[in-house]
Write a protein that holds these residues in place. Structure first.
Motif, PDB file in Angstrom:
ATOM      1  N   ARG A 124       0.846  -1.205   0.000  1.00 34.95           N
ATOM      2  CA  ARG A 124       0.000   0.000   0.000  1.00 34.95           C
ATOM      3  C   ARG A 124       0.874   1.246   0.000  1.00 34.95           C
ATOM      4  NH1 ARG A 124      -1.512   3.030   4.881  1.00 34.95           N
ATOM      5  NH2 ARG A 124      -3.291   4.393   4.490  1.00 34.95           N
ATOM      6  N   ASN A 126       0.571   5.193   0.608  1.00 31.91           N
ATOM      7  CA  ASN A 126      -0.293   6.261   1.103  1.00 31.91           C
ATOM      8  C   ASN A 126       0.134   7.573   0.461  1.00 31.91           C
ATOM      9  OD1 ASN A 126      -1.889   8.009   2.479  1.00 31.91           O
ATOM     10  ND2 ASN A 126      -1.364   7.250   4.528  1.00 31.91           N
ATOM     11  N   HIS A 129       1.830  10.984   1.826  1.00 33.39           N
ATOM     12  CA  HIS A 129       3.228  11.194   2.151  1.00 33.39           C
ATOM     13  C   HIS A 129       4.123  11.053   0.922  1.00 33.39           C
ATOM     14  CE1 HIS A 129       1.820  10.799   6.265  1.00 33.39           C
ATOM     15  NE2 HIS A 129       1.274   9.646   5.943  1.00 33.39           N
ATOM     16  N   ASN A 130       5.249  11.743   0.987  1.00 36.03           N
ATOM     17  CA  ASN A 130       6.309  11.574  -0.008  1.00 36.03           C
ATOM     18  C   ASN A 130       5.968  12.085  -1.408  1.00 36.03           C
ATOM     19  OD1 ASN A 130       9.027  10.764  -0.355  1.00 36.03           O
ATOM     20  ND2 ASN A 130       8.622   9.113   1.096  1.00 36.03           N
ATOM     21  N   TRP A 134       9.075   9.249  -5.716  1.00 37.78           N
ATOM     22  CA  TRP A 134       9.312   8.193  -4.717  1.00 37.78           C
ATOM     23  C   TRP A 134       8.292   7.062  -4.923  1.00 37.78           C
ATOM     24  CZ3 TRP A 134       6.542   5.758  -0.910  1.00 37.78           C
ATOM     25  CH2 TRP A 134       7.274   5.008   0.018  1.00 37.78           C
TER      26      TRP A 134
END
Ligand SMILES: Nc1ncnc2c1ncn2[C@@H]1O[C@H](COP(=O)(O)OP(=O)(O)O)[C@@H](O)[C@H]1O
Ligand SMILES: C=C(OP(=O)(O)O)C(=O)O
Ligand SMILES: [K+]
Ligand SMILES: [Mg+2]
Length: 579
Positions: A124, A126, A129-130, A134
């Motif tokens: 997974r 999410n 974030h990031n 990435w």
């Protein structure tokens, strides 16, 4: 006598002498196939029994016209299932599926491979974030591992959603709020941290909020009383001391009820849509939608995906708000699966309600035949510590006992130091509880709610219910199902059989989607129109590979897809003993 569209239940034994056919509840003793004759359902002899339903009666032997297409000779097993099968045998295979959130702690090729080897079925990402780059790198690494090392890990992206109630105190780790301390909650954006100051991600976070309202962090981690309103900002006094984590969730309460929730924000923000485009381009298998409040949001995304020729991407609705709970059935019906997102749900409803709500959602999902993931804080303490608490293990066991399809790790794998160990705790705990349930014969009777609206749907459902009962009663070693879209495989899984379900499919998207279904091992194979040929070839391959041996029994369910040669649907159950 019979016209196209009529249904007939056929119970036949190949090479049996006395034919009988049940037509519209009457028994007709006629010979239906020149090549095969039918027999009475009561006479179950030998090892080849067929119970089938044919819609539209075509009594001539069209099956004989089938061209035999070749089965490409390989068994599309993933390395992990095959290894587990060799080590533990059919009944030792884990049924509960495992989802890992990928973050900085596990995003390298080596770490991802360790998780894949450890039993991760779905990775997974999410999107909260990031960076895009990435996420792209991670997805490509997973696909590379699947291709080069023979894993079968599906990819899920999880949308950010319009989370209006997220706050940040600016520091990378937690900050303690002491009793009576005064804090400032502001929408002003600034870099770094300021003492006693918390940033909100949403301009109107305090709209409708009054003096005296309670501001709750992360569903009870800490609480404050609103003592002053300055424009959109709030000055608050800590009434229940606790920790403020980065990106903590914030809610307002008045007289024991949630207030200030902004329902006008769309479920999918502009950023979410661009993340979805990214997911389509990268060929993800699942999109988990955050903060779904009704079925329309799900339908909208599913329609959009079809117009983009990405209809094979499965849409999972995250249940994480009070509104979603109120419209649970319609959301479950509209989506391809559900995530019980206990993190945000625990902010919106009192924590003590979470266990019963979880059980209810899990039950509704099973009734409506949709896979369900239990998510958030399963092994939270393992973000920092190498062993789980007893309570966490009990929580995981309870989810397995409820027959959830999948369990999910969040921070434990994304940022924790013991992600791999946390995965093995999930693996071992679920295997143990599955065994216990089996031994204690705790398979709860599923009061079948009829799903199918059309006759073919109802037939498929009934065939699968009967097949599982037969498989359990006969104690077969495995169930084989041949499935294009995964429907028959999921209807079998819904009955939570003792033996594992091997789902043979020639659709890669079906294989990846079935990764989330309880007890299903998806295998990618080249299927021909000749179902008998497919069955004998897959059994022969299993034998050649040393996976099956003489005397093993398999229950085989096939669902022949209508083609030009055979415009009829034919579903059947056969029990085969390996010769
Ligand atoms: N892709 C990522 N990059 C950096 N950190 C991440 C990533 N995914 C998850 N995390 C970290 O792991 C924690 C737990 O993950 P998750 O439960 O998905 O998110 P959240 O806590 O935001 O609901 C997050 O708070 C975040 O610190
Ligand atoms: C899984 C959840 O969603 P997210 O991590 O995106 O907040 C949750 O709220 O439990
Ligand atoms: K999310
Ligand atoms: Mg959430």
């Amino acid at each position: 006598m019979a016209v196209a569209g009529d249904s007939v239940l056929m119970c036949r034994q190949i090479n049996a002498k006395k034919p009988n056919v049940h037509l519209k509840n009457r028994v007709f003793g006629v010979s239906v196939c020149p090549r095969r004759v039918c027999f009475n359902a009561g006479k179950l002899k030998g090892n080849k029994v067929r119970i089938g339903v044919r819609s539209a009666i075509e009594m001539d032997d069209k099956e004989g016209l089938h061209l035999l297409k070749s089965f490409n000779g390989s068994l599309g097993f993933d390395v992990v299932s095959e290894g587990e099968l060799r080590k533990k045998g059919f009944l030792g295979l884990r049924k509960t599926k495992l989802v890992c959130t990928i973050g900085p702690a596990c995003c390298s090729l080596e770490e991802l491979e360790k998780l894949a080897l450890g039993g991760m079925n779905v990775a997974r990402l999410n999107m909260c974030h990031n960076t895009r780059e990435w996420h792209q790198d991670v997805i490509r690494r997973i696909k590379r591992l699947n291709e080069e090392k023979g894993f079968c890990v599906s990819v899920m992206i999880d949308t950010e959603g319009s989370q209006i109630q997220v706050v940040d105190h600016g520091a990378p780790s937690s900050v303690k709020a002491e009793d009576g301390s005064i804090w400032f909650f502001t929408t002003e954006k600034f870099e770094g941290s300021r003492p006693f100051t918390v940033q909100s991600n949403y301009e109107s976070f305090s709209e409708g909020i009054k003096l005296g309202d309670e501001l709750v962090i992360d569903g009870g981690m800490a609480s404050f009383e609103v003592i002053e309103k300055i424009g959109n900002d709030l000055r608050c006094k800590c009434t229940d001391p606790g920790l403020l984590l980065p990106r903590a969730k914030l809610s307002f309460w008045r007289d024991g009820k949630l207030v200030g929730k902004n329902d006008e924000l769309p479920t999918l923000s502009t950023k979410d849509w661009s993340d979805i485009e990214f997911g389509i381009t990268e060929g993800v298998d699942f999109i988990a939608m955050s903060f779904v409040n009704d079925a329309d949001a799900v339908k909208h995304l599913k329609n959009y995906l079809s117009t983009k020729s990405a209809g094979s991407i499965r849409v999972l609705a995250k249940i994480e708000s009070l509104e979603a709970l109120q419209k649970l059935e319609e959301i479950v019906e509209a989506s391809d699966g559900i995530m019980v997102a206990r993190g945000d749900l625990g902010v919106e409803i009192p924590l003590e309600q979470i266990p019963t709500v979880q059980e209810k959602i899990t039950h509704v999902c099973r009734q409506l035949n949709k896979p369900v993931i239990i998510a958030s804080q399963l092994l939270e303490s393992m973000v920092e510590y190498p062993t789980p608490t007893r309570a966490e293990v009990a929580d995981v066991s309870e989810a397995v006992r409820q027959y959830a399809d999948a369990l999910m790790l969040s921070g434990e794998s994304a940022i924790g130091s013991y992600g791999h160990k946390a995965l093995s705790v999930l693996r071992m705990t679920s295997s143990r509880m599955e065994l216990w349930s089996h031994e204690e014969n705790r398979q709860s009777v599923l009061h079948q709610r009829q799903l199918g609206v059309s006759l073919p749907d109802q037939i498929a459902e009934q065939i699968c219910n009967c097949a599982v009962e037969m498989a359990n009663n006969l104690g077969v070693d495995a169930i084989f199902v041949y499935t294009k879209h995964g429907r028959m495989a999921s209807l079998l899984s819904r009955n939570r059989p003792y033996p594992p379900i091997f789902a043979f499919t020639n659709e890669n998207s079906t294989r990846m989607a079935l990764n989330l279904q309880w007890g299903v091992i998806p295998l990618f194979v080249d299927l021909s129109d000749d179902m008998e040929g497919n069955i004998s070839k897959s059994i022969d391959l299993m034998k050649t590979k040393g996976i099956m041996k003489q005397g093993d029994a398999v229950l085989v369910i096939s669902d022949v897809i209508p083609s030009d040669a055979t415009p009829t649907v034919f579903q059947s159950i056969q029990v085969k003993t390996i010769a």
